[in-house]
Design a protein around this motif. Structure first.
Motif, short mmCIF file in Angstrom:
data_model
loop_
_atom_site.label_atom_id
_atom_site.label_comp_id
_atom_site.label_asym_id
_atom_site.label_seq_id
_atom_site.Cartn_x
_atom_site.Cartn_y
_atom_site.Cartn_z
N ASP A 1 -40.68 22.43 45.98
CA ASP A 1 -39.47 23.15 46.39
C ASP A 1 -38.62 22.32 47.35
O ASP A 1 -37.39 22.39 47.34
N VAL A 2 -39.29 21.53 48.20
CA VAL A 2 -38.56 20.80 49.24
C VAL A 2 -37.75 19.65 48.66
O VAL A 2 -36.91 19.07 49.36
N TYR A 3 -37.97 19.30 47.39
CA TYR A 3 -37.17 18.27 46.74
C TYR A 3 -36.02 18.88 45.93
O TYR A 3 -35.39 18.19 45.12
N GLN A 4 -35.77 20.15 46.17
CA GLN A 4 -34.61 20.83 45.58
C GLN A 4 -33.73 21.34 46.72
O GLN A 4 -33.87 22.48 47.18
N PRO A 5 -32.82 20.49 47.22
CA PRO A 5 -32.00 20.86 48.38
C PRO A 5 -31.05 22.02 48.10
O PRO A 5 -30.40 22.07 47.05
N TYR A 6 -30.99 22.94 49.05
CA TYR A 6 -30.03 24.05 48.98
C TYR A 6 -28.84 23.81 49.88
O TYR A 6 -27.72 24.17 49.54
N SER A 7 -29.09 23.25 51.05
CA SER A 7 -27.99 22.89 51.95
C SER A 7 -28.49 21.81 52.90
O SER A 7 -29.69 21.56 53.00
N TYR A 8 -27.57 21.18 53.59
CA TYR A 8 -27.92 20.16 54.56
C TYR A 8 -28.21 20.74 55.94
O TYR A 8 -28.30 20.00 56.93
N ALA A 9 -28.37 22.05 56.03
CA ALA A 9 -28.82 22.66 57.28
C ALA A 9 -30.23 22.18 57.58
O ALA A 9 -31.07 22.09 56.68
N ALA B 1 -35.26 11.42 52.62
CA ALA B 1 -33.85 11.72 52.34
C ALA B 1 -33.66 12.04 50.86
O ALA B 1 -33.74 11.14 50.01
N VAL B 2 -33.44 13.30 50.54
CA VAL B 2 -33.23 13.73 49.16
C VAL B 2 -31.72 13.80 48.94
O VAL B 2 -31.08 14.83 49.18
N ASP C 1 -35.55 9.26 48.58
CA ASP C 1 -36.15 9.84 47.39
C ASP C 1 -35.31 9.51 46.16
O ASP C 1 -34.07 9.49 46.22
N ALA C 2 -35.99 9.24 45.03
CA ALA C 2 -35.32 9.02 43.75
C ALA C 2 -34.24 7.94 43.83
O ALA C 2 -33.21 8.03 43.16
N ALA C 3 -34.49 6.90 44.62
CA ALA C 3 -33.49 5.83 44.77
C ALA C 3 -33.19 5.16 43.43
O ALA C 3 -32.07 4.68 43.21
#
Length: 476
Positions: free
Chosen positions: A94-102, A131-132, A219-221
């Motif tokens: 779940d943490v590799y699916q960003p919802y916001s930069y909060a 950093a995603v 991440d995923a560079a």
């Protein structure tokens, strides 16, 4: 030595059921730190990174003071700090699916995050975050800070125009354009060629730097064009120390783009190194490591960020993991002794199913790390902490006096700085080694000094237990 050109499956979705939980440390014993350690012990901090994957912020802070600084680690790598997808099953990915930069996440509040950074800095430990920045979330719903997404292309930070034109999931891994412009497992790919998108990413990373963050694991560079990533890295603020932030990049080798294309931006995670550790410690003969180095297809030594396992590879079988017990710990001992690139030590949690979430409060928020209750705290293992100090003492010294008295038994030195013997066989081994160290008596770093080694005429007779090691170093 080389890895398969086919990238291992990215763990953003269910994977195969994992094996049963195994032992962690050499001999299956984990040494816990002394509680209440001072904020800064004064111990010299080297370059070893402790990857405390998905530990909550309060636990990371405590680890910096109680374990990482006394052992001599230089930095801690932590999980993505932004708000992410929160779903009923609370998967780790779940943490590799960003919802916001909060900066409110399953690991704690923005205030907890800042407190962790300050505490680690007080102990002399740098902080690197995951950093995603390649993509946003594939799934709609509600995030950990309360953000609700009804359209996966429209988030608080990005609108649909910020995504790449290609909206299909990557299928042809040999097509570099597809790999870098289409969607990784259905997650909207950000169009990093657009300056507006870059500015938002740069702002997110600089916000962290301004709070004290010292670097990033990107991440995923591989899915970001090198020129785009270079523009982002080039616009980052200096850290609190006045230096450029440390950058290490996730780039699987094999299919295009090439790992070397990313050297201009910083270090790269050395997957080939990790694969070699599994092939030699997990079924080969560690005597083969006599020739270990760039000729094995490793990343360039100057840009190699080495590891024995990480969160993806411990689940897809690509590398050793904590389930390999003493074998994996011994591979970490070798990593710290050999001195190629910049080493990372990985510590996470036990899992029975590959997408199982970290221990949490039932609402998805990660609970405090309990090394006796579900967490695999390899960073605390006596052999590993001993070898962090050994690694720091041997920094810059060449590998010397390589000896292999039997299959899966080796010994080598780092000039006159230190010597180590590793036994990856199933039986105890005794041999008299040429050490390169001055005559004297030295504490064994592997057992925390419970035993000692005597060097006479530059030689030492070492009895190394099965699946264990003996190491000692000269004081600098």
């Amino acid at each position: 030595m080389s890895m398969s050109p086919t990238p291992p499956p990215r763990a953003r979705r269910p994977l195969a059921t994992a094996l049963a939980v195994g032992a962690l440390a050499l001999g299956g014993v984990v040494t816990l730190p002394t509680p209440g350690a001072a904020a800064d012990t004064g111990a010299p901090n080297g370059d070893v990174i402790a990857n405390l994957w998905q530990w909550n912020w309060k636990s990371v802070a405590k680890e910096c003071t109680d374990t990482l600084d006394p052992a001599g680690y230089g930095a801690v790598q932590v999980a993505p700090p932004e708000e992410s997808l929160r779903q009923a099953d609370f998967y780790w990915w779940d943490v590799y699916q960003p919802y916001s930069y909060a900066l409110d996440s399953r690991f704690g509040s923005a205030a907890d995050f800042k407190s962790m950074i300050d505490t680690c800095h007080g102990a002399g430990i740098q902080v690197y975050t995951d950093a995603v920045i390649n993509h946003t979330a594939a799934q709609t719903g509600t995030g950990y800070a309360g953000t609700t997404l009804g359209n996966r292309y429209d988030t608080p930070d990005f609108d649909p125009a910020d995504s790449d034109d290609c909206t299909k999931t990557i299928a042809n891994w040999s097509d570099q354009h597809e790999v870098q412009h289409c969607e990784l497992l259905g997650m909207p790919d950000l169009d990093t060629a657009e300056q507006g998108v870059r500015d938002k990413i740069i702002g997110f990373l600089n916000k962290q730097i301004d709070l004290g963050v010292d670097g990033f694991r990107v991440d995923a560079a591989k899915h970001i064009e090198t020129g785009d990533l270079s523009a982002i890295v080039g616009a980052l603020h200096k850290t609190a120390s006045g230096a450029a932030p440390y950058v290490t990049q996730e780039v699987y080798p094999g299919n295009p783009p090439a790992v070397g294309d990313y050297y201009a931006n910083g270090d790269v995670l050395d997957f080939t190194y990790a694969a070699a550790m599994k092939s030699q410690f997990g079924g080969g003969d560690i005597a083969n490591l006599a020739s270990f180095g760039s000729s094995w297809g490793l990343a360039d030594e100057e840009h190699s960020n080495t590891f024995v396992t990480n969160h993806d590879t411990e689940r897809n079988g690509y590398t050793l993991s904590y389930k390999d017990g003493a074998t994996a710990t011994l591979a970490n001992v070798f990593q710290l002794a050999r001195g190629y690139g910049r080493p990372s030590v990985y510590a996470a949690w036990n899992f029975d199913q590959s997408d199982q979430a970290p221990p949490n409060d039932g609402n998805g928020f990660v609970t405090d790390t309990d090394c006796a209750g579900g967490w695999t705290c390899l960073d605390r293992d006596t052999a590993v902490t001993g070898m962090v100090g050994w690694h720091n003492a041997a920094a810059g010294a060449a590998v010397t006096d390589w000896q292999s008295p039997a299959s899966n038994v080796i010994g080598f030195g780092r000039g006159s700085a230190g010597f180590v013997a590793l036994n990856n066989s199933s039986a105890e081994n005794t041999f008299t080694y040429t050490t390169g160290l001055p005559d004297g008596t030295y504490p064994n770093d592997i057992d925390g000094g419970a035993t000692s080694v005597t060097v006479s005429d530059g030689r030492a007779t070492l009895t190394v237990p099965a699946k264990s090691a003996v190491a000692f170093h000269a004081t600098r």
